[in-house]
Design an enzyme around this catalytic site. Sequence first.
Site, mmCIF file in Angstrom:
data_model
loop_
_atom_site.group_PDB
_atom_site.id
_atom_site.type_symbol
_atom_site.label_atom_id
_atom_site.label_comp_id
_atom_site.label_asym_id
_atom_site.label_seq_id
_atom_site.Cartn_x
_atom_site.Cartn_y
_atom_site.Cartn_z
ATOM 1 N N GLU A 1 6.978 -8.501 -3.928
ATOM 2 C CA GLU A 1 8.422 -8.773 -3.934
ATOM 3 C C GLU A 1 9.017 -7.820 -2.921
ATOM 4 O OE1 GLU A 1 9.211 -8.369 -8.289
ATOM 5 O OE2 GLU A 1 11.166 -9.118 -7.663
ATOM 6 N N ARG B 1 -3.663 -2.125 -13.817
ATOM 7 C CA ARG B 1 -2.810 -1.462 -12.812
ATOM 8 C C ARG B 1 -3.363 -0.080 -12.551
ATOM 9 N NH1 ARG B 1 2.416 -3.829 -12.067
ATOM 10 N NH2 ARG B 1 3.489 -2.022 -11.259
ATOM 11 N N LYS C 1 8.208 0.846 -8.153
ATOM 12 C CA LYS C 1 9.216 0.805 -7.084
ATOM 13 C C LYS C 1 10.577 1.236 -7.575
ATOM 14 C CE LYS C 1 7.838 -3.255 -5.814
ATOM 15 N NZ LYS C 1 7.759 -4.610 -5.301
HETATM 16 P P1 ATP Z 1 6.430 -2.126 -9.148
HETATM 17 O O1 ATP Z 1 6.414 -2.030 -10.633
HETATM 18 O O2 ATP Z 1 5.951 -0.908 -8.479
HETATM 19 O O3 ATP Z 1 7.735 -2.624 -8.621
HETATM 20 P P2 ATP Z 1 5.512 -4.771 -8.904
HETATM 21 O O4 ATP Z 1 4.328 -5.289 -9.643
HETATM 22 O O5 ATP Z 1 6.849 -5.207 -9.350
HETATM 23 O O6 ATP Z 1 5.362 -3.202 -8.801
HETATM 24 P P3 ATP Z 1 5.192 -6.500 -6.682
HETATM 25 O O7 ATP Z 1 5.796 -6.434 -5.355
HETATM 26 O O8 ATP Z 1 5.559 -7.591 -7.590
HETATM 27 O O9 ATP Z 1 5.425 -5.098 -7.392
HETATM 28 O O10 ATP Z 1 3.630 -6.377 -6.557
HETATM 29 C C1 ATP Z 1 2.806 -7.129 -5.706
HETATM 30 C C2 ATP Z 1 1.443 -7.108 -6.299
HETATM 31 O O11 ATP Z 1 0.970 -5.764 -6.397
HETATM 32 C C3 ATP Z 1 1.470 -7.669 -7.696
HETATM 33 O O12 ATP Z 1 0.578 -8.770 -7.707
HETATM 34 C C4 ATP Z 1 0.993 -6.567 -8.583
HETATM 35 O O13 ATP Z 1 -0.010 -7.053 -9.454
HETATM 36 C C5 ATP Z 1 0.362 -5.551 -7.645
HETATM 37 N N1 ATP Z 1 0.605 -4.183 -8.118
HETATM 38 C C6 ATP Z 1 1.774 -3.544 -8.211
HETATM 39 N N2 ATP Z 1 1.603 -2.308 -8.709
HETATM 40 C C7 ATP Z 1 0.286 -2.153 -8.952
HETATM 41 C C8 ATP Z 1 -0.533 -1.104 -9.485
HETATM 42 N N3 ATP Z 1 -0.027 0.062 -9.870
HETATM 43 N N4 ATP Z 1 -1.859 -1.309 -9.572
HETATM 44 C C9 ATP Z 1 -2.389 -2.477 -9.175
HETATM 45 N N5 ATP Z 1 -1.692 -3.504 -8.682
HETATM 46 C C10 ATP Z 1 -0.361 -3.368 -8.575
HETATM 47 MG MG MG Z 2 7.841 -6.827 -9.472
#
Ligand code: ATP
Ligand code: MG
Length: 571
Positions: free
Chosen positions: A48, A273, A283
């Site tokens: 995102e 994760r 984020k």
């Molecule tokens: P955040 O909570 O940091 O905002 P998010 O999951 O909302 O992370 P996205 O941009 O939606 O962020 O993430 C893109 C991809 O990265 C998703 O498919 C998610 O599974 C993966 N991802 C995000 N954070 C992690 C993590 N700590 N470990 C493994 N994969 C992750």
């Molecule tokens: Mg997200």
Amino acid sequence: MKADRKEKADSGGNIDIAKSSNFIREIIEEDIRNNKNDGRVHTRFPPEPNGYLHIGHAKSICFNFGVAEEYGGLCNLRFDDTNPTKEETEYVDSIMADIRWLGYDWEDRLYYASDYFGKLYEYAVDLIKKGKAYVCDLSADEIREYRGTLTEPGKESPYRNRTVEENLDLLERMKNGEFPDGSRVLRAKIDMAAGNLNMRDPVMYRILHASHHRTKDEWCIYPMYDWAHGQSDSIEGITHSLCDVAFEDHRPLYDWFLIQLGVHKPQQIEFARLNLTYTILSKRFLRRLVEEGYVKGWDDPRMPTLSGLHRRGYTPESIRNFQERIGMAKRASVVDIALLEHTLREDLNIRADRVMAVLNPLKVVIENYPEGKIEKLDAINNPEDVSAGSRKIPFSREIYIEADDFMEDPPKKFFRLSPGNEVRLKHAYFIKCEKVIKDNSGKITELRCSYDPATKSGEATDGRRVKGTLHWVSSEHAVDAEVRLYEYLFTKEDPNEVEGGKDFTSNINPDSLKVLTGCKVEPSLASAKPGDRFQFLRHGYFCVDPDTTEGKPVFNRTVGLRDTWAKVKGK
Ligand code: ATP
Ligand code: MG
């Protein structure tokens, strides 16, 4: 607890980085054997664009791109840009730059969920026609109230039984901008008593008169992430949707949408994760650190963002090796940050030239060395890599050593310089301290030393030995530099462990950055370019910061030399 965490992280933490076999690879290999999806492997990384990528995202990137590469498949980059109010082009650009930096390439397969807004709308119409979606006029609060809890079933919305015609008409008018924000939503008609809360008539569309970073003002209804994500994967023909366990409870919903629509259904597989000690990986929280001024920006070298790690001096190889090492277990674990640093040192040890830098200089005059004489001494660049060659370093009568390397009244086991004691200067001679010069306040300002011309090889001809070897720079030739030393941004292994009423910012380490000015580095570093990496002898690995200006280098300490991981592992 601590030992337990380390153990988990170490599964796969051997020096030989073998491709750790894991359950995801097993599923994919089974699918290939069964010729599922005609044997194709097609993955995607779906960020995102609402912030910068962090090392947790790198796990997903390495895995999605890595698996595709390994099985001769493809991996798309798709921005899941369904939320116009939080998304910006700046994030899109940084995400692309970071993925390229890690060494992955989506070739011509760059997509945006917003490309599919039209298609998603058609799908929504299709679901309404099938009696599987309805327009609901409850407010957001009422929807929450009606949803029930984990222990109590939800209540059906009074709007649930609108006719197909009415729903079609209302959705179209929502799209045409006839209603204000928040007045209506489109919901899936599933089961308000479902055990999984995601299945209790989730919202698919909301009204939002907001401009989108790509579609601008074309739409005033926006799909919810859960409505867009699975369909976007399907449209792109993704075979394996690899995502983190946060999406496990959403899988039944994604599957439900795809089955109702009768379209291609990728297989979603979840992995744990990544969590790291002393680190926040979200984020939302990282944005707070930036916006509230705890760090200088998303690429501050203390940030766990890929741009921060890049600026700090991490190599993309070390990050990829780290991801391979921690593997893809589904079970959640907290990885010791020492393992990441250990993997980094392993890589830098091979890559980084050794140079001399004096961070806290103390002047030394070698009284019996001829004035005006300059010798060019041979210094080998990297004992771990002969191909790195050697360079010449100037030696002269006046040099700088590290102030900490001298003690006037040393304890017993101090093998560095002290009055009457002899030490070796790296790549140069033995020197002996003859006299200490102080200012009026008693502060040591200079040392007077003698040198032994017969020790140029680094050894004495008469066989006498010295215990200490010091780094140094010739004062006339030295380059002034700024050096930035970093510690963890948080004082607690788990930054979220807080006392009542406080949040993670109460665990911020006030000493996470120490700026040293007036450092003296060897002249070969005058031409160092941002991004260049070195080992400063006895100090650790350093990288040239983009703040560097002509003739005035700025260095970030990437990581110190002491390897706590290797120590734990007894290596
Ligand atoms: P955040 O909570 O940091 O905002 P998010 O999951 O909302 O992370 P996205 O941009 O939606 O962020 O993430 C893109 C991809 O990265 C998703 O498919 C998610 O599974 C993966 N991802 C995000 N954070 C992690 C993590 N700590 N470990 C493994 N994969 C992750
Ligand atoms: Mg997200």
